[in-house]
Design an enzyme around this catalytic site. Structure first.
Site, PDB file in Angstrom:
ATOM      1  N   ASP A 117       0.806  -1.226   0.000  1.00  0.00           N
ATOM      2  CA  ASP A 117       0.000   0.000   0.000  1.00  0.00           C
ATOM      3  C   ASP A 117       0.839   1.276   0.000  1.00  0.00           C
ATOM      4  O   ASP A 117       0.297   2.368   0.186  1.00  0.00           O
ATOM      5  CB  ASP A 117      -0.929  -0.001   1.224  1.00  0.00           C
ATOM      6  CG  ASP A 117      -2.101  -0.960   1.043  1.00  0.00           C
ATOM      7  OD1 ASP A 117      -2.771  -0.867  -0.001  1.00  0.00           O
ATOM      8  OD2 ASP A 117      -2.336  -1.788   1.948  1.00  0.00           O
ATOM      9  N   GLU A 134      -0.078   9.498   0.987  1.00  0.00           N
ATOM     10  CA  GLU A 134      -0.787  10.471   1.828  1.00  0.00           C
ATOM     11  C   GLU A 134      -0.961   9.986   3.261  1.00  0.00           C
ATOM     12  O   GLU A 134      -1.029  10.789   4.201  1.00  0.00           O
ATOM     13  CB  GLU A 134      -2.173  10.737   1.240  1.00  0.00           C
ATOM     14  CG  GLU A 134      -3.063  11.518   2.163  1.00  0.00           C
ATOM     15  CD  GLU A 134      -4.503  11.578   1.703  1.00  0.00           C
ATOM     16  OE1 GLU A 134      -4.922  12.666   1.326  1.00  0.00           O
ATOM     17  OE2 GLU A 134      -5.199  10.545   1.721  1.00  0.00           O
ATOM     18  N   HIS A 158     -11.386   5.766   5.290  1.00  0.00           N
ATOM     19  CA  HIS A 158     -10.812   6.992   5.848  1.00  0.00           C
ATOM     20  C   HIS A 158     -11.839   8.124   5.710  1.00  0.00           C
ATOM     21  O   HIS A 158     -12.743   8.044   4.876  1.00  0.00           O
ATOM     22  CB  HIS A 158      -9.562   7.403   5.058  1.00  0.00           C
ATOM     23  CG  HIS A 158      -8.356   6.545   5.293  1.00  0.00           C
ATOM     24  ND1 HIS A 158      -7.650   5.967   4.258  1.00  0.00           N
ATOM     25  CD2 HIS A 158      -7.706   6.197   6.425  1.00  0.00           C
ATOM     26  CE1 HIS A 158      -6.628   5.291   4.753  1.00  0.00           C
ATOM     27  NE2 HIS A 158      -6.634   5.411   6.074  1.00  0.00           N
ATOM     28  N   CYS A 212      -5.112  10.177  -2.039  1.00  0.00           N
ATOM     29  CA  CYS A 212      -4.138   9.378  -1.281  1.00  0.00           C
ATOM     30  C   CYS A 212      -2.836   9.119  -2.035  1.00  0.00           C
ATOM     31  O   CYS A 212      -1.868   8.657  -1.446  1.00  0.00           O
ATOM     32  CB  CYS A 212      -4.763   8.069  -0.833  1.00  0.00           C
ATOM     33  SG  CYS A 212      -5.411   7.126  -2.179  1.00  0.00           S
TER      34      CYS A 212
END
Ligand code: CIR
Length: 257
Positions: free
Chosen positions: A64, A69, A166, A251
């Site tokens: 990931d 971010e 998120h 992100c």
């Protein structure tokens, strides 16, 4: 030392990208080569808008890590290194920290154990900082962020979050402070003084490229039309492989200034 003005930090997708974490979505096959092309297109859109695109060193084996971010949040000259709630992602922060220390005039702070915080949970609207109480960000992380920011004149408002990974998987903000979101996954739209629902989930995430230009996914034409009708220029990119991994346009980069 690099001048941090108009720097956008990015991180090249790791070869293990397809193994990225999933919380709300079912696993779908990810085409890593297509993802690499989409990532290059995303970086080109930032560069075309005048951003100096700077790569953070790879974090090998961190599937990931392209979602850079989540490793740091910028507040003017202050960089707050995060402590991801997903233990698998904690090894991504050190490389971001090394990069930030090469940027002139940037002060670096960090969220410490037992706090957890991921950058995707932090939405800045003027001097207000909304933080999602997600599965990745805990109360101690929010307390630490509040303590860092209060002396700097910023107010942290914690926002309940249960239907998205998120906070910025549910809402983002326009340059004028309007918070836009996809209502079915926003727990409490009434917490935001100016809230505007968008018609598509892929349309809720925008990166502010300049005061009048937004970057968003090309999979949300009705939302793009809505934002254009509000007077914004909209640049779109294909980020489909990252969306399969619960990512979005925000992100994939950290805008430093
Ligand atoms: C994760 O679960 O951590 C990644 N698969 C997706 C992270 C997306 N980050 C973000 O929206 N800020």
């Amino acid at each position: 030392m690099t001048d941090p003005r108009r720097v956008a930090l990015v991180r090249r997708p790791d070869p293990t990208l397809a193994d990225g974490l999933l919380t709300h979505k079912q696993r779908q096959a990810v085409d890593v080569e297509l993802a690499a092309r989409q990532w290059a297109g995303y970086c080109a859109a930032l560069a075309d808008a005048g951003w100096q695109v700077v790569e953070v060193e790879p974090a090998p084996g961190h599937a990931d890590s392209v979602f850079v971010e989540d490793t740091v949040v910028m507040f003017g000259d202050l960089a707050v290194l995060t402590r991801p709630g997903a233990p698998e992602r904690r090894g991504e922060v050190a490389g971001t920290a090394r990069m930030l220390r090469t940027l002139e005039g940037i002060e670096v702070a960090e969220i410490a154990e037992p706090g957890t915080l991921e950058g995707g949970d932090v939405l800045k609207v003027g001097r207000t900082v909304y933080v999602g109480t997600s599965s990745r960000t805990n109360a101690e992380g929010i307390r630490q962020l509040r303590a860092l920011l209060a002396p700097r004149g910023r107010t942290v408002i914690a926002v309940p979050l249960s239907k998205a990974l998120h906070l910025k998987s549910a809402v983002t903000a326009l340059p004028d402070g309007t918070v836009i979101g996809y209502e079915p996954i926003v727990d409490a739209p009434g917490l935001f003084p100016h809230f505007l629902p968008v018609p598509e989930e892929d349309g809720l995430a925008v990166v502010v490229l300049s005061p009048d230009t937004l970057l968003m996914s090309d999979a949300a034409p009705a939302s793009a039309a809505l934002l254009r009708s509000l007077g914004y220029r909209v640049v779109t990119v294909d980020i489909g492989e990252f969306v399969k991994l619960e990512g979005c346009v925000t992100c994939l980069s950290v805008r430093v200034r």
